[in-house]
Design a protein around this motif. Structure first.
Motif, PDB file in Angstrom:
ATOM      1  N   PHE A  65       0.867  -1.174   0.000  1.00 29.82           N
ATOM      2  CA  PHE A  65       0.000   0.000   0.000  1.00 29.82           C
ATOM      3  C   PHE A  65       0.905   1.225   0.000  1.00 29.82           C
ATOM      4  O   PHE A  65       1.546   1.516   1.016  1.00 29.82           O
ATOM      5  CB  PHE A  65      -0.889   0.026   1.250  1.00 29.82           C
ATOM      6  N   LEU A  66       0.999   1.913  -1.124  1.00 24.15           N
ATOM      7  CA  LEU A  66       1.920   3.040  -1.238  1.00 24.15           C
ATOM      8  C   LEU A  66       1.181   4.361  -1.168  1.00 24.15           C
ATOM      9  O   LEU A  66       0.194   4.575  -1.877  1.00 24.15           O
ATOM     10  CB  LEU A  66       2.698   2.971  -2.550  1.00 24.15           C
ATOM     11  N   GLY A  67       1.662   5.241  -0.309  1.00 29.80           N
ATOM     12  CA  GLY A  67       1.153   6.608  -0.252  1.00 29.80           C
ATOM     13  C   GLY A  67       1.881   7.411  -1.319  1.00 29.80           C
ATOM     14  O   GLY A  67       3.096   7.553  -1.276  1.00 29.80           O
ATOM     15  N   ILE A  68       1.157   7.893  -2.300  1.00 26.38           N
ATOM     16  CA  ILE A  68       1.767   8.623  -3.417  1.00 26.38           C
ATOM     17  C   ILE A  68       1.329  10.079  -3.349  1.00 26.38           C
ATOM     18  O   ILE A  68       0.142  10.376  -3.264  1.00 26.38           O
ATOM     19  CB  ILE A  68       1.356   8.015  -4.778  1.00 26.38           C
ATOM     20  N   ALA A  69       2.307  10.985  -3.404  1.00 31.27           N
ATOM     21  CA  ALA A  69       2.024  12.422  -3.413  1.00 31.27           C
ATOM     22  C   ALA A  69       2.268  12.964  -4.816  1.00 31.27           C
ATOM     23  O   ALA A  69       3.246  12.594  -5.472  1.00 31.27           O
ATOM     24  CB  ALA A  69       2.928  13.143  -2.412  1.00 31.27           C
ATOM     25  N   ASN A  70       1.344  13.810  -5.280  1.00 27.03           N
ATOM     26  CA  ASN A  70       1.524  14.460  -6.577  1.00 27.03           C
ATOM     27  C   ASN A  70       0.694  15.740  -6.610  1.00 27.03           C
ATOM     28  O   ASN A  70      -0.174  15.948  -5.768  1.00 27.03           O
ATOM     29  CB  ASN A  70       1.154  13.522  -7.730  1.00 27.03           C
ATOM     30  N   SER A  71       0.960  16.581  -7.593  1.00 22.37           N
ATOM     31  CA  SER A  71       0.263  17.863  -7.655  1.00 22.37           C
ATOM     32  C   SER A  71      -0.888  17.870  -8.659  1.00 22.37           C
ATOM     33  O   SER A  71      -1.640  18.836  -8.729  1.00 22.37           O
ATOM     34  CB  SER A  71       1.251  18.974  -8.023  1.00 22.37           C
ATOM     35  N   ASN A  72      -1.039  16.786  -9.433  1.00 25.33           N
ATOM     36  CA  ASN A  72      -2.101  16.733 -10.427  1.00 25.33           C
ATOM     37  C   ASN A  72      -2.500  15.276 -10.623  1.00 25.33           C
ATOM     38  O   ASN A  72      -1.809  14.525 -11.316  1.00 25.33           O
ATOM     39  CB  ASN A  72      -1.622  17.340 -11.749  1.00 25.33           C
ATOM     40  N   ASN A  73      -3.632  14.879 -10.030  1.00 24.67           N
ATOM     41  CA  ASN A  73      -4.050  13.475 -10.066  1.00 24.67           C
ATOM     42  C   ASN A  73      -4.357  12.960 -11.463  1.00 24.67           C
ATOM     43  O   ASN A  73      -4.320  11.760 -11.705  1.00 24.67           O
ATOM     44  CB  ASN A  73      -5.284  13.269  -9.186  1.00 24.67           C
ATOM     45  N   LEU A  74      -4.689  13.837 -12.407  1.00 21.27           N
ATOM     46  CA  LEU A  74      -5.033  13.381 -13.749  1.00 21.27           C
ATOM     47  C   LEU A  74      -3.808  13.096 -14.602  1.00 21.27           C
ATOM     48  O   LEU A  74      -3.803  12.163 -15.403  1.00 21.27           O
ATOM     49  CB  LEU A  74      -5.941  14.394 -14.444  1.00 21.27           C
TER      50      LEU A  74
END
Length: 144
Positions: A65-74
């Motif tokens: 289960f990886l917590g992924i951070a990003n600025s634009n989900n699309l």
């Protein structure tokens, strides 16, 4: 095909941490760590060494289960999977690409008949810029 059966034996369970330094890229692997707050239920024949889990004889179920951070989900997303001896196995995990936050876990069910079977959790696809949020990353390991 075999299935992980919780009714036959009492499974041994561990929940350990995972991290990745820098941005996600194809081929980068999660570094595993046994930290003080992790649950480790005395799984026999499991060795945690950097970005590799070494499994010995037994039937295993691994979920990442990886917590992924990003600025634009699309436009920023990634996929990850378990690799056994550098070959992709199991079900890929991925970030949700439908404008929502969340991830699907990578899962591997494996029967090991030898000793020291190397297993890694690596990224198989990366679009845009994403990072791993260690505080929201858990690796669940079960052995029957």
């Amino acid at each position: 095909m075999s299935y992980f059966d919780f009714h036959v034996e009492k499974p041994q369970i561990a929940v350990i941490s995972g991290s990745l330094t820098g941005n996600v890229s194809v081929g980068s692997a999660i570094t595993f760590a046994e930290e003080s707050g992790d649950t480790f239920n005395n799984i026999n024949n499991l060795s945690v060494q950097g970005d590799t889990l070494y499994l010995s004889h037994g039937h295993w179920l691994l979920r990442g289960f990886l917590g992924i951070a990003n600025s634009n989900n699309l436009s920023n997303n990634c996929e990850y999977a378990w690799y056994v001896e550098d070959v992709l196995k199991g079900t890929k995990g991925a970030t949700v690409v439908a404008g929502k936050n969340g991830t699907d876990p990578a899962q591997l069910e494996l029967t090991v008949t030898s000793s020291n079977c190397p297993v890694k959790l690596k990224f198989s696809l990366s679009n845009g810029t994403t990072t791993v949020n260690s505080d929201h990353t858990s690796i669940v390991i079960m052995r029957a």
